[in-house]
Design an enzyme around this catalytic site. Structure first.
Site, PDB file in Angstrom:
ATOM      1  N   LEU A  16       0.826  -1.209   0.000  1.00 36.65           N
ATOM      2  CA  LEU A  16       0.000   0.000   0.000  1.00 36.65           C
ATOM      3  C   LEU A  16       0.859   1.257   0.000  1.00 36.65           C
ATOM      4  O   LEU A  16       0.344   2.366   0.064  1.00 36.65           O
ATOM      5  CB  LEU A  16      -0.912   0.025   1.227  1.00 36.65           C
ATOM      6  CG  LEU A  16      -2.118  -0.908   1.205  1.00 36.65           C
ATOM      7  CD1 LEU A  16      -2.963  -0.697   2.455  1.00 36.65           C
ATOM      8  CD2 LEU A  16      -2.972  -0.657  -0.039  1.00 36.65           C
ATOM      9  N   GLU A 140       8.518   2.334  10.917  1.00 30.66           N
ATOM     10  CA  GLU A 140       7.575   1.617  10.050  1.00 30.66           C
ATOM     11  C   GLU A 140       7.599   0.123  10.382  1.00 30.66           C
ATOM     12  O   GLU A 140       8.660  -0.499  10.392  1.00 30.66           O
ATOM     13  CB  GLU A 140       7.969   1.830   8.579  1.00 30.66           C
ATOM     14  CG  GLU A 140       7.056   1.086   7.620  1.00 30.66           C
ATOM     15  CD  GLU A 140       7.571   1.045   6.177  1.00 30.66           C
ATOM     16  OE1 GLU A 140       8.501   1.793   5.823  1.00 30.66           O
ATOM     17  OE2 GLU A 140       7.027   0.226   5.401  1.00 30.66           O
ATOM     18  N   LYS A 187     -15.702   1.533  -0.645  1.00 30.23           N
ATOM     19  CA  LYS A 187     -16.023   0.659   0.492  1.00 30.23           C
ATOM     20  C   LYS A 187     -15.099   0.903   1.687  1.00 30.23           C
ATOM     21  O   LYS A 187     -13.875   0.920   1.554  1.00 30.23           O
ATOM     22  CB  LYS A 187     -15.884  -0.803   0.050  1.00 30.23           C
ATOM     23  CG  LYS A 187     -16.951  -1.223  -0.961  1.00 30.23           C
ATOM     24  CD  LYS A 187     -18.312  -1.153  -0.291  1.00 30.23           C
ATOM     25  CE  LYS A 187     -19.391  -1.819  -1.132  1.00 30.23           C
ATOM     26  NZ  LYS A 187     -20.718  -1.621  -0.505  1.00 30.23           N
ATOM     27  N   LYS A 189     -15.398  -0.988   4.607  1.00 37.33           N
ATOM     28  CA  LYS A 189     -15.385  -2.149   5.510  1.00 37.33           C
ATOM     29  C   LYS A 189     -13.978  -2.720   5.759  1.00 37.33           C
ATOM     30  O   LYS A 189     -13.631  -3.011   6.912  1.00 37.33           O
ATOM     31  CB  LYS A 189     -16.321  -3.236   4.951  1.00 37.33           C
ATOM     32  CG  LYS A 189     -16.724  -4.289   5.973  1.00 37.33           C
ATOM     33  CD  LYS A 189     -17.460  -3.726   7.170  1.00 37.33           C
ATOM     34  CE  LYS A 189     -18.965  -3.903   7.054  1.00 37.33           C
ATOM     35  NZ  LYS A 189     -19.689  -3.194   8.130  1.00 37.33           N
ATOM     36  N   GLN A 192     -12.441  -0.681   8.350  1.00 38.54           N
ATOM     37  CA  GLN A 192     -13.038  -0.906   9.679  1.00 38.54           C
ATOM     38  C   GLN A 192     -12.474  -2.170  10.328  1.00 38.54           C
ATOM     39  O   GLN A 192     -12.130  -2.186  11.502  1.00 38.54           O
ATOM     40  CB  GLN A 192     -14.554  -1.066   9.556  1.00 38.54           C
ATOM     41  CG  GLN A 192     -15.276   0.192   9.115  1.00 38.54           C
ATOM     42  CD  GLN A 192     -16.774  -0.074   8.941  1.00 38.54           C
ATOM     43  OE1 GLN A 192     -17.376  -0.828   9.705  1.00 38.54           O
ATOM     44  NE2 GLN A 192     -17.372   0.533   7.932  1.00 38.54           N
ATOM     45  N   LYS A 223     -17.915   8.817   8.059  1.00 37.74           N
ATOM     46  CA  LYS A 223     -18.276   7.414   8.299  1.00 37.74           C
ATOM     47  C   LYS A 223     -17.070   6.639   8.847  1.00 37.74           C
ATOM     48  O   LYS A 223     -17.164   5.917   9.847  1.00 37.74           O
ATOM     49  CB  LYS A 223     -18.761   6.792   6.989  1.00 37.74           C
ATOM     50  CG  LYS A 223     -19.215   5.367   7.138  1.00 37.74           C
ATOM     51  CD  LYS A 223     -19.873   4.863   5.859  1.00 37.74           C
ATOM     52  CE  LYS A 223     -20.182   3.383   5.961  1.00 37.74           C
ATOM     53  NZ  LYS A 223     -20.531   2.801   4.670  1.00 37.74           N
ATOM     54  N   GLY A 353      24.320  -7.580 -10.490  1.00 34.78           N
ATOM     55  CA  GLY A 353      23.654  -8.877 -10.485  1.00 34.78           C
ATOM     56  C   GLY A 353      24.588  -9.966 -10.000  1.00 34.78           C
ATOM     57  O   GLY A 353      25.804  -9.779  -9.926  1.00 34.78           O
ATOM     58  N   CYS A 380      28.566  -2.250 -11.368  1.00 39.21           N
ATOM     59  CA  CYS A 380      29.021  -3.436 -10.633  1.00 39.21           C
ATOM     60  C   CYS A 380      29.204  -4.604 -11.602  1.00 39.21           C
ATOM     61  O   CYS A 380      30.171  -4.627 -12.347  1.00 39.21           O
ATOM     62  CB  CYS A 380      28.070  -3.740  -9.480  1.00 39.21           C
ATOM     63  SG  CYS A 380      28.908  -4.625  -8.154  1.00 39.21           S
ATOM     64  N   HIS A 517      27.792   0.933  -6.539  1.00 38.69           N
ATOM     65  CA  HIS A 517      26.386   1.165  -6.889  1.00 38.69           C
ATOM     66  C   HIS A 517      26.007   2.625  -6.655  1.00 38.69           C
ATOM     67  O   HIS A 517      25.511   2.970  -5.577  1.00 38.69           O
ATOM     68  CB  HIS A 517      25.482   0.280  -6.025  1.00 38.69           C
ATOM     69  CG  HIS A 517      25.530  -1.161  -6.389  1.00 38.69           C
ATOM     70  ND1 HIS A 517      24.757  -1.691  -7.387  1.00 38.69           N
ATOM     71  CD2 HIS A 517      26.265  -2.177  -5.898  1.00 38.69           C
ATOM     72  CE1 HIS A 517      25.003  -2.988  -7.494  1.00 38.69           C
ATOM     73  NE2 HIS A 517      25.919  -3.308  -6.606  1.00 38.69           N
ATOM     74  N   GLU A 519      23.570   4.236  -7.692  1.00 42.65           N
ATOM     75  CA  GLU A 519      22.121   4.483  -7.593  1.00 42.65           C
ATOM     76  C   GLU A 519      21.642   4.672  -6.160  1.00 42.65           C
ATOM     77  O   GLU A 519      20.633   5.324  -5.914  1.00 42.65           O
ATOM     78  CB  GLU A 519      21.332   3.357  -8.277  1.00 42.65           C
ATOM     79  CG  GLU A 519      21.372   1.986  -7.601  1.00 42.65           C
ATOM     80  CD  GLU A 519      22.539   1.112  -8.075  1.00 42.65           C
ATOM     81  OE1 GLU A 519      23.581   1.675  -8.486  1.00 42.65           O
ATOM     82  OE2 GLU A 519      22.419  -0.135  -8.015  1.00 42.65           O
TER      83      GLU A 519
END
Ligand code: GLN
Length: 552
Positions: A16, A140, A187, A189, A192, A223, A353, A380, A517, A519
């Site tokens: 999510l 988290e 929805k 639910k 909830q 709600k 890799g 790499c 690396h 990145e």
């Protein structure tokens, strides 16, 4: 000042965007002048994600201090200025490991060792340990509320509020509010139920981040508020976005940062978000685009190249260009040749890799980029492939290889260095083929000297840099002279000159491989120098192609 804590949990289902939510909250608090840190608690039994299959778990992110972590730490570093390391990610496995080690040592004085309090105390100690010198620590919890695995973590964070005080801890729950097409309804639910589960273990969330594809109107918020026992203003619409860097601004638009500082009772300046606004403006209105081919093994799971994908798109921001990522399966290149897949693209990249699958395809792709003078960036394993290709096809060393892929190669241009000085441990490391797989990796930030007058120097504008590593094999110095004699430039080496860190080629618009690396250190507002240079080179290559086509 005593630190405050924001605990982020997730409900209903995984993926999510909890990590992005935590990172975005960090960015908003920093924009108000607060210092933050972030920590990820993963409920699996592996001690770290280093040995997990990237197909399942996505990228392994590496910090300066050499921790192999969950990829969410990558988001945290891209969105904030928090300095992250070993302490910022731990797993159930690491918690149990340290409790069991203590038990064996006799630390518990003959007592019965239990989940509560021993495991939960260990978790709390680990949380408190990161919060020392920051205003706010954002914690988290991986997984989803209701999983058996995450129960000890949830119990520990429930206790944390009792330990450090009501106004010092808030709970933010990320949940799903789906739109059901068949009935045309949104929805509530699942949310909830998820909140009910959380309350069942004693945690009342303070804020709900509702992931949704449609905005939630006031009625819906009321709600959710009623059923979940959360004020309507604390029901935040976390709507789907075009670019992930929009999330902080969207949260701010919903009043999230205001609610957080109010609940935690912190006084701050007004948020300064102009830089974020300008960034989104640029990302959403590109003037041009470039297409980069990524020749890899995990083409089906882009999560395994998370930081790479981000760094490539950061590289396009300074030239206001969108970077299209074209994932090319190395085995398909091996089968059909590179032309079919690479002819239309503006740049080629072979990423990091492990293992031998697809290496011949990668080597073919390097050769194509070198001979056709298409910008090439090898990271790499991608640098190692460039070295092997050059040894075979320019120096004529037939069968040249890395001993990772061919132990009996007559020309081991890439190999396991038996002895080398380690700048991190400050001692000479010794290893051989029989060494244990986990322990022999070069991990974390190492210094590198850059040779003046090279592409690398042009990009970095610095003589010494620090970049993060995660590999075992190295360039074999026996081949240095002969390769240099044939035009390979060793533009970055360790301070003692022993470890080759960057190679590049003359007579090519942009051909560079690095053993590290880069990145991992790129941020949207500070794109990494090598990615900036590579994308610019690809863009110039594309303009050259267009001019060629126009004049013919
Ligand atoms: N497999 C190679 C090595 O261990 C490259 C690793 C990587 O690309 N991260 O040296």
């Amino acid at each position: 000042m005593k630190s405050k804590f924001i605990i982020v949990t997730g409900g209903v289902l995984s993926s999510l965007g909890k990590g992005l939510a935590a990172a975005s909250i960090g960015a908003l608090l920093e924009s108000r002048g607060l210092s933050v840190t972030l920590q990820k608690l993963d409920p699996y039994i592996n001690v770290d994600p280093g040995t997990m299959n990237p197909f399942q778990h996505g990228e392994v992110f590496v910090t300066d201090d050499g921790a192999e972590t969950d990829l969410d730490l990558g988001h945290y570093e891209r969105y904030t200025h928090a300095k992250l390391g070993q302490k910022n990610n731990f797993t159930s496995g690491s918690i149990y490991y340290s409790v069991i080690t203590k038990e064996r040592r006799g630390d518990y004085l003959g007592g019965t060792v239990q989940v509560i309090p021993h495991i939960t105390d260990e978790i709390k100690q680990n949380i408190l340990a990161v919060a020392d010198d920051v205003d706010v620590a954002i914690i988290e919890i991986g997984g989803t509320v209701g999983d058996i695995e995450s129960l000890p973590f949830l119990e520990a964070i429930r206790q944390l509020r009792l330990d450090v005080g009501r106004q010092s801890v808030i709970y933010i729950h990320v949940t799903l509010v789906p739109f059901v097409r068949a009935s045309g309804e949104i929805k509530t639910k699942p949310t909830q139920h998820s909140v009910a589960t959380l309350r069942g273990i004693g945690i009342q969330p303070d804020v709900l981040l509702c992931r949704t594809e449609k905005p939630l109107d006031d009625d819906l918020k009321r709600k959710i508020s009623l059923f979940c026992n959360v004020e309507p203003a604390d029901v935040i619409t976390a709507i789907d976005v075009d670019t992930i860097y929009e999330v902080p601004l969207n949260f701010h638009g919903e009043g999230l940062d205001e609610r957080i500082v109010e609940k935690l009772n912190i006084w701050t300046r007004a948020p300064r978000l102009d830089a974020w606004r300008e960034l989104i403006q640029r990302i959403k209105n590109p003037k041009d685009e470039v297409s980069i081919g990524i020749i890899g093994k995990y083409v089906d799971l882009q999560e395994s190249y998370k930081s790479l994908n981000e760094a490539l798109s950061h590289g396009g921001i300074p030239i206001e260009s969108k970077v299209n990522l074209v994932f090319v399966d190395a085995e398909a290149v091996e089968r059909d040749g590179p032309e079919k897949y690479l002819a239309e693209l503006d740049g080629t990249l072979v990423p990091g890799g492990f293992g031998s699958r697809g290496v011949e395809g990668k080597i073919l792709a390097v050769r194509y980029a070198r001979e056709k003078k298409v910008p090439y960036f090898g990271i790499c394993l991608g640098m190692q492939m460039a070295v092997i290709e050059y040894a075979r096809n320019v120096l004529g060393l037939e069968g040249a290889h890395s001993t990772e892929h061919d132990l009996d190669t007559p020309h081991p241009v890439i190999y396991l260095m038996k002895e080398w000085f380690d700048y991190r441990t400050k001692r000479v490391e010794v290893r051989d083929e029989g060494s244990d797989l986990g322990g022999t990796m070069r991990l974390g930030a190492y210094p590198c000297r850059i040779l003046n007058g090279t592409r690398a120097f042009e990009a970095y504008q610095q003589e010494e840099i620090f970049e993060r590593h995660r590999h075992r094999y190295e360039f074999n110095n026996q081949y240095r002279e002969s390769m240099a004699g044939q035009g390979m430039i060793f533009s970055g080496v360790s301070p003692d000159g022993q470890l080759v860190e960057i190679v590049e080629l003359e007579d090519h618009p942009w051909f560079l491989g690095c053993q590290f690396h880069p990145e991992f250190k790129s941020r949207p507002m500070e794109p990494h120098p090598l990615f900036k240079a590579f994308i610019r080179a690809a863009w110039e290559y594309k303009k050259g192609k267009d001019r060629g086509a126009a004049s013919s």
